[in-house]
Enzyme design. Structure first.
Site, mmCIF file in Angstrom:
data_model
loop_
_atom_site.group_PDB
_atom_site.id
_atom_site.type_symbol
_atom_site.label_atom_id
_atom_site.label_comp_id
_atom_site.label_asym_id
_atom_site.label_seq_id
_atom_site.Cartn_x
_atom_site.Cartn_y
_atom_site.Cartn_z
ATOM 1 N N TYR A 136 2.495 3.412 4.960
ATOM 2 C CA TYR A 136 2.336 2.771 3.856
ATOM 3 C C TYR A 136 1.923 1.520 4.006
ATOM 4 O O TYR A 136 2.631 0.707 4.690
ATOM 5 C CB TYR A 136 3.724 2.708 3.393
ATOM 6 N N LYS A 164 -1.221 5.445 2.548
ATOM 7 C CA LYS A 164 -0.899 4.786 0.882
ATOM 8 C C LYS A 164 -1.741 3.262 1.322
ATOM 9 O O LYS A 164 -1.161 2.793 1.701
ATOM 10 C CB LYS A 164 0.281 4.874 0.704
HETATM 11 O O1 MN9 Z 1 2.587 0.630 -4.478
HETATM 12 C C1 MN9 Z 1 2.759 -0.211 -6.384
HETATM 13 N N1 MN9 Z 1 2.648 -1.593 -5.776
HETATM 14 C C2 MN9 Z 1 3.874 -2.446 -5.980
HETATM 15 C C3 MN9 Z 1 2.280 0.625 -5.581
HETATM 16 O O2 MN9 Z 1 4.494 -2.282 -6.783
HETATM 17 C C4 MN9 Z 1 4.122 -3.433 -4.918
HETATM 18 C C5 MN9 Z 1 1.338 -0.536 -7.698
HETATM 19 O O3 MN9 Z 1 1.497 0.729 -8.192
HETATM 20 C C6 MN9 Z 1 1.550 -1.390 -8.433
HETATM 21 O O4 MN9 Z 1 3.005 -1.985 -8.832
HETATM 22 C C7 MN9 Z 1 0.459 -1.653 -9.520
HETATM 23 C C8 MN9 Z 1 0.524 -2.840 -10.497
HETATM 24 O O5 MN9 Z 1 -0.196 -3.813 -9.720
HETATM 25 O O6 MN9 Z 1 -0.563 -1.176 -9.119
#
Ligand code: MN9
Length: 292
Positions: A136, A164
């Protein structure tokens, strides 16, 4: 072993007024992801799961509830990373025994760990279990920005099968895709799903899919079919939604949108704030605009 490709919601967790895990609400969020958003899987214990504000016992409880609700219907990836390596290993064993399809671990953060320390961390986790690891990587939150060569050193390990990739570095993403055609790459920024899919990611993991999973699926499928113009229209709509969500508070607003769908998504864990009346009113408007 199940194929891990596809779209995953980064699972939100419902907390009650006292900010304790709300099991019933959590199960409703999971059901919504399966039945309404048609996700291929769930990524449990990520940033969106407010994981770094939870105790080990709470993390385990959430992993258990998710497995119990999902059974084998869709895939499950457990984020077990923590800067407490012993905890990560304990969680990796726990979820592997529960039958999770893969584990994932955030790059160790806060202290400025050297790459050899980061490598040791991943090896210690994967060597403790018979399971597959998805790295990640989220440099904007962790400050850990690995190079392509360093990713390559990690991908050499047969159990480290994917990443990821939550970054806007599309040059790096393109180089990674070309150099490691067999590594599973998941797009981590929902607002960049289309360009990431054009560059050949195998799937995506995101917070907004908890509510916007169907639109994300269309973008992903259209991009895979090289129908970029049509996909871009949907990405524009999606990004209007994401901009509105971000300006009103990310996880809280997604929870409030779920509440409009009849899902008891509850509150966020402290120190995240309670909802203000303005925030609730704005979330209702956002819901009406995109899902009404
Ligand atoms: O990991 C999410 N990252 C965080 C995935 O929440 C820090 C994303 O899905 C974001 O929330 C999304 C909105 O910026 O892209």
């Amino acid at each position: 072993m199940k194929d891990l490709k596809g779209l995953y919601s980064a699972l939100l967790v419902s907390f009650d007024k006292k900010r304790e895990i709300n099991e019933k609400g959590l199960r409703q969020i999971i059901r919504h992801n399966i039945d309404v958003c048609k996700m291929d899987g769930l990524y449990v214990g990520g940033s969106t799961g407010e994981n770094f504000m939870l105790s080990t016992a709470e993390k385990k409880r959430i992993f258990e509830i998710a497995k119990d609700e999902v059974k084998d219907d869709i895939r499950l990836i457990a984020q077990v990373g923590s800067i407490n390596l012993k905890e990560s290993i304990e969680l990796a064993k726990f979820v592997t025994d529960l039958g999770y399809d893969a584990i994932s671990a955030v790059t160790p953060f806060y202290y400025k760990f050297s790459f050899s320390e980061i490598k040791h961390y991943y090896e210690a986790i994967v060597n403790s279990v018979d399971n597959r690891m998805i790295i990640y990587s989220i440099p904007f939150l962790t400050g850990v920005d690995m190079s392509l060569t360093q990713f390559g050193e990690l991908f050499v390990h047969p159990k480290i099968v994917g990443v990821k990739f939550t970054a806007a570095d599309f040059f790096m993403l393109e180089r990674m895709r070309k150099q490691f055609p067999d590594v599973l790459i998941f797009a981590g920024f929902d607002e960049m799903l289309l360009p990431a899919t054009v560059l050949g990611v195998d799937g995506a993991i995101g917070s907004t899919y908890n509510v916007n999973g169907l639109r994300a699926r269309e973008i992903f499928n259209l991009a895979k079919q090289e129908r970029v113009g049509e996909a871009l229209k949907l990405q524009h709509q999606t990004n209007d939604l994401i901009s509105d969500i971000l300006s009103n508070g990310l996880y809280g607003t997604i929870k409030l949108l779920l509440q409009e769908e009849g899902v008891d998504a509850g509150y966020c864990r402290e120190p995240m704030q309670d909802y203000s009346l303005e925030m609730i009113a704005r979330a209702k408007e956002i819901h009406k605009k995109y899902f009404g």
